[in-house]
Design a protein around this motif. Structure first.
Motif, PDB file in Angstrom:
ATOM      1  N   ASP A 111       0.836  -1.031  -0.018  1.00  0.00           N
ATOM      2  CA  ASP A 111      -0.026   0.243   0.052  1.00  0.00           C
ATOM      3  C   ASP A 111       0.832   1.271  -0.038  1.00  0.00           C
ATOM      4  OD1 ASP A 111      -2.980   0.728   0.696  1.00  0.00           O
ATOM      5  OD2 ASP A 111      -1.598   2.137   1.586  1.00  0.00           O
ATOM      6  N   TYR A 112       0.606   2.317  -0.798  1.00  0.00           N
ATOM      7  CA  TYR A 112       1.162   3.525  -0.860  1.00  0.00           C
ATOM      8  C   TYR A 112       1.401   4.345   0.477  1.00  0.00           C
ATOM      9  CZ  TYR A 112      -3.036   6.085  -1.631  1.00  0.00           C
ATOM     10  OH  TYR A 112      -4.410   6.658  -1.344  1.00  0.00           O
ATOM     11  N   LEU A 113       0.158   4.024   1.342  1.00  0.00           N
ATOM     12  CA  LEU A 113       0.165   4.879   2.391  1.00  0.00           C
ATOM     13  C   LEU A 113       0.624   3.903   3.729  1.00  0.00           C
ATOM     14  CD1 LEU A 113      -0.808   7.131   4.272  1.00  0.00           C
ATOM     15  CD2 LEU A 113      -2.951   6.116   4.178  1.00  0.00           C
ATOM     16  N   ALA A 114       0.428   2.965   3.639  1.00  0.00           N
ATOM     17  CA  ALA A 114       0.663   1.942   4.799  1.00  0.00           C
ATOM     18  C   ALA A 114       1.345   0.718   4.345  1.00  0.00           C
ATOM     19  CB  ALA A 114      -0.758   1.443   5.347  1.00  0.00           C
ATOM     20  N   ALA A 115       2.535   0.681   4.587  1.00  0.00           N
ATOM     21  CA  ALA A 115       3.503  -0.277   4.084  1.00  0.00           C
ATOM     22  C   ALA A 115       3.245  -1.678   4.746  1.00  0.00           C
ATOM     23  CB  ALA A 115       5.045   0.040   4.196  1.00  0.00           C
ATOM     24  N   ASP A 116       2.779  -1.624   6.019  1.00  0.00           N
ATOM     25  CA  ASP A 116       2.407  -2.729   6.652  1.00  0.00           C
ATOM     26  C   ASP A 116       1.277  -3.455   6.497  1.00  0.00           C
ATOM     27  OD1 ASP A 116       4.925  -2.859   8.147  1.00  0.00           O
ATOM     28  OD2 ASP A 116       4.077  -1.144   9.392  1.00  0.00           O
TER      29      ASP A 116
ATOM     30  N   TRP B  68      -4.572   5.628   9.917  1.00  0.00           N
ATOM     31  CA  TRP B  68      -4.135   4.997  11.065  1.00  0.00           C
ATOM     32  C   TRP B  68      -3.205   3.798  10.553  1.00  0.00           C
ATOM     33  CZ3 TRP B  68      -9.106   6.444  11.558  1.00  0.00           C
ATOM     34  CH2 TRP B  68      -9.421   7.731  12.304  1.00  0.00           C
ATOM     35  N   GLN B  69      -1.762   3.747  11.186  1.00  0.00           N
ATOM     36  CA  GLN B  69      -1.172   2.617  10.910  1.00  0.00           C
ATOM     37  C   GLN B  69      -0.020   2.185  11.835  1.00  0.00           C
ATOM     38  OE1 GLN B  69       1.533   3.376   7.517  1.00  0.00           O
ATOM     39  NE2 GLN B  69       0.652   5.215   7.237  1.00  0.00           N
ATOM     40  N   PRO B  70       0.446   0.876  12.056  1.00  0.00           N
ATOM     41  CA  PRO B  70       0.136  -0.281  11.305  1.00  0.00           C
ATOM     42  C   PRO B  70      -1.707  -0.724  11.699  1.00  0.00           C
ATOM     43  CG  PRO B  70       1.501  -0.815  13.062  1.00  0.00           C
ATOM     44  CD  PRO B  70       1.381   0.635  13.043  1.00  0.00           C
ATOM     45  N   PHE B  71      -2.139  -1.328  10.734  1.00  0.00           N
ATOM     46  CA  PHE B  71      -3.493  -1.605  11.179  1.00  0.00           C
ATOM     47  C   PHE B  71      -4.024  -2.556  12.378  1.00  0.00           C
ATOM     48  CE2 PHE B  71      -2.083  -5.395   8.787  1.00  0.00           C
ATOM     49  CZ  PHE B  71      -2.723  -6.441   9.281  1.00  0.00           C
ATOM     50  N   TRP B  72      -2.838  -3.224  12.811  1.00  0.00           N
ATOM     51  CA  TRP B  72      -3.211  -4.129  13.974  1.00  0.00           C
ATOM     52  C   TRP B  72      -3.037  -3.380  15.206  1.00  0.00           C
ATOM     53  CZ3 TRP B  72       1.175  -4.862  10.691  1.00  0.00           C
ATOM     54  CH2 TRP B  72       2.541  -4.399  11.327  1.00  0.00           C
ATOM     55  N   LYS B  73      -2.421  -2.198  15.245  1.00  0.00           N
ATOM     56  CA  LYS B  73      -2.551  -1.261  16.716  1.00  0.00           C
ATOM     57  C   LYS B  73      -3.857  -0.161  16.378  1.00  0.00           C
ATOM     58  CE  LYS B  73       2.294  -0.874  17.314  1.00  0.00           C
ATOM     59  NZ  LYS B  73       3.460   0.161  17.553  1.00  0.00           N
ATOM     60  N   TYR B  74      -4.541  -0.125  15.520  1.00  0.00           N
ATOM     61  CA  TYR B  74      -5.847   0.401  15.423  1.00  0.00           C
ATOM     62  C   TYR B  74      -7.114  -0.247  14.896  1.00  0.00           C
ATOM     63  CZ  TYR B  74      -2.282   4.180  15.961  1.00  0.00           C
ATOM     64  OH  TYR B  74      -0.988   4.852  16.373  1.00  0.00           O
ATOM     65  N   PRO B  75      -7.387  -1.092  15.574  1.00  0.00           N
ATOM     66  CA  PRO B  75      -8.575  -1.858  15.112  1.00  0.00           C
ATOM     67  C   PRO B  75      -9.910  -1.128  15.187  1.00  0.00           C
ATOM     68  CG  PRO B  75      -7.842  -2.814  17.287  1.00  0.00           C
ATOM     69  CD  PRO B  75      -6.802  -1.877  16.981  1.00  0.00           C
ATOM     70  N   ASN B  76     -10.239  -0.580  16.211  1.00  0.00           N
ATOM     71  CA  ASN B  76     -11.337   0.348  16.494  1.00  0.00           C
ATOM     72  C   ASN B  76     -11.253   1.413  15.601  1.00  0.00           C
ATOM     73  OD1 ASN B  76     -12.177  -1.353  18.574  1.00  0.00           O
ATOM     74  ND2 ASN B  76     -10.876  -0.153  20.040  1.00  0.00           N
TER      75      ASN B  76
ATOM     76  N   VAL C  29      -9.436  -3.113   1.727  1.00  0.00           N
ATOM     77  CA  VAL C  29      -9.199  -3.687   3.314  1.00  0.00           C
ATOM     78  C   VAL C  29      -7.775  -3.755   3.490  1.00  0.00           C
ATOM     79  CG1 VAL C  29      -9.310  -5.861   4.541  1.00  0.00           C
ATOM     80  CG2 VAL C  29     -11.259  -5.201   3.126  1.00  0.00           C
ATOM     81  N   ALA C  30      -7.465  -3.331   4.935  1.00  0.00           N
ATOM     82  CA  ALA C  30      -5.928  -3.299   5.532  1.00  0.00           C
ATOM     83  C   ALA C  30      -5.488  -4.641   5.791  1.00  0.00           C
ATOM     84  CB  ALA C  30      -6.167  -2.323   6.503  1.00  0.00           C
ATOM     85  N   ASP C  31      -6.206  -5.555   6.355  1.00  0.00           N
ATOM     86  CA  ASP C  31      -5.727  -6.802   6.876  1.00  0.00           C
ATOM     87  C   ASP C  31      -5.715  -7.997   5.924  1.00  0.00           C
ATOM     88  OD1 ASP C  31      -8.370  -7.188   7.259  1.00  0.00           O
ATOM     89  OD2 ASP C  31      -8.316  -7.970   9.344  1.00  0.00           O
ATOM     90  N   THR C  32      -6.216  -7.553   4.628  1.00  0.00           N
ATOM     91  CA  THR C  32      -5.894  -8.889   3.877  1.00  0.00           C
ATOM     92  C   THR C  32      -5.494  -8.399   2.508  1.00  0.00           C
ATOM     93  OG1 THR C  32      -8.229  -8.814   2.736  1.00  0.00           O
ATOM     94  CG2 THR C  32      -8.142  -9.589   4.824  1.00  0.00           C
TER      95      THR C  32
END
Length: 449
Positions: free
Chosen positions: A59-64, A153-161, A190-193
């Motif tokens: 992703d160009y914004l969120a590399a993780d 918000w990134q990485p996605f696993w730190k900001y689930p809500n 989607v961020a997590d897939t």
């Protein structure tokens, strides 16, 4: 009035997560007509980062964020490359359209049956002079979306809500200058897939008419929901000229006109345990229509007042000894206190009413199990069961099956192919030979031996 039937069966157990219900997408119209079931309506799913043509991209914004899977091919954009709904890709201008005007803000509403952390929503529209007689292709949309709603918000696993979108999610999309028939392509990334969800909306751009229209009615809501009726209320509208009546539309078909100043209507023509969608327009004494209100979705109660059945039970993945399940929430006249999970016809687990997922562990490897879920409300009433889901645990015997075309593969599944053993890293259906292990960019499979 159009009634949906349930004889069209989705051929995928892949997660089914979202669709645009207002203005009705091409897939949503097909669902209303009974051409798609609820699973197929929500599974317009393919790789993200359109209009790219390959997977494995960051992703160009969120590399993780999870690397992208392969986006749909040209000519398969409306269906997102899914066999269930391939007819959505038919070229032509025969599709049901929504009248719009250049420069106006189009309210686009998404419904999520099982949402994921959202990175963004991209909106593309066909270019001026596009040819509707040809299948939809990247060249007809241009290289960039004309409008984007993005979560940073990134990485996605730190900001689930923060990343989890509410249902419904609405965007006011400012339309560019166009004339005549055009196609709006809405994509939920989607961020997590590695996946995104594709919805096509057919629009008919009208020339400005200079008419001073009434204001859009606000506050539309449903109450007194039973198995036999739905009560609608809304706020009075105003405009340059006095309001004459309000026109209520249900499931895409105009239902009734309510004279001003009344702001309530009871729909007594509904049936039990059935979904309905409503929106409302104001009409003034000169016959001018307002823009439609925000659409609302409801589901009537079951015949005995029990909660509605849980929706779209599906697997989120499995191991040799466990299966992860997810479903859509039930509704009813009383709060849901528990969901009961049935395995092979026997109650196996129970979770609280605010939980719509569960991990079933301690299972036998290489074994098929059948699941269903029921909702229990505060009054002790039990819903009808959800759909029955058949899922097989993975094998730990070391004898891995050969890869097959048009097969369903969950994350973690193992196959043999070209003399090696491979592990699935992205749930999918093997629609094309290019998705075989070792082929292409390998975003679906990882070699283990």
């Amino acid at each position: 009035m159009s009634q949906r039937n349930s004889n069209t069966i989705s051929q995928s157990n892949a997660p089914r997560h979202g669709h645009v219900f207002f203005p009705a997408s091409r897939a949503y119209f097909a669902w209303l007509e009974g051409k798609l079931d609820e699973g197929a309506l929500n599974q317009r799913e393919s790789g993200k980062h359109f209009p790219q043509t390959v997977g494995g991209l960051r992703d160009y914004l969120a590399a993780d964020d999870v690397l992208s899977a392969t986006p749909p091919l040209d000519g398969k954009i409306a269906s997102a490359g899914q066999l269930t709904g391939a007819f959505l890709d038919e070229p032509g201008d025969h599709w049901q359209k929504h009248e719009v005007h250049s420069g106006e803000s189009l309210r686009v509403s998404w419904n999520f049956t099982a949402n994921h952390p959202a990175r963004r929503w991209d909106y593309f529209i066909t270019e001026e002079g596009w040819d509707s007689s040809k299948p939809l292709a990247r060249s007809q949309f241009g290289e960039k979306p004309f409008y984007t709603v993005e979560n940073k918000w990134q990485p996605f696993w730190k900001y689930p809500n923060e990343l989890m979108p509410p249902s419904p999610t609405e965007h006011a999309v400012p339309l560019p200058t166009r004339e005549g028939y055009h196609v709006l392509l809405a994509i939920y990334v989607v961020a997590d897939t590695g996946m995104a969800f594709y919805q096509v909306i057919d629009l008919d751009f009208k020339k400005p008419d200079g008419v001073e229209r009434p204001d859009t009615p606000t506050g539309l809501k449903a109450s007194d929901l039973t198995n036999k009726q739905v009560t609608l209320t809304w706020n009075r509208a105003t405009g340059p000229y006095p309001i004459d009546f309000y026109r209520i539309t249900r499931n895409g078909t105009s239902t009734v006109d309510i004279k001003e100043p009344l702001t309530e209507w009871i729909d007594r023509s509904v049936t039990a345990d059935t979904p309905y969608e409503y929106f409302i327009c104001a009409v003034d004494v000169r016959g001018n229509f307002s823009m439609p209100s925000r659409a609302i979705q409801v589901r009537t109660l079951a015949e005995d007042g029990a909660p509605t059945a849980p929706l779209n039970l599906h697997s989120m993945g499995q191991t040799s000894t466990g299966i992860s399940l997810m479903w859509g929430a039930s509704t009813g006249s009383a709060p849901i206190v528990n969901y009961l999970i049935f395995r092979d016809g026997q109650e196996a687990k129970s979770v609280s009413g605010n939980q719509t997922s569960v991990d079933d562990t301690g299972l036998t490897p290489d074994t098929t199990y059948q699941y269903s879920v029921k909702a229990l409300d505060l009054n002790g009433k039990l819903s009808l069961p959800s759909n029955v889901l058949s899922v097989k645990t993975l094998s730990n015997s070391g004898e891995d099956p050969a890869w097959e075309l048009n097969a369903k593969y969950e994350k973690g599944a193992r196959v043999s192919h070209s003399g090696s053993i491979w592990s699935c890293i992205q749930a999918h259906i093997s629609y094309v030979a290019e998705w075989a292990p070792g082929e292409g960019d390998n975003v679906l499979w990882e070699k283990t031996t």
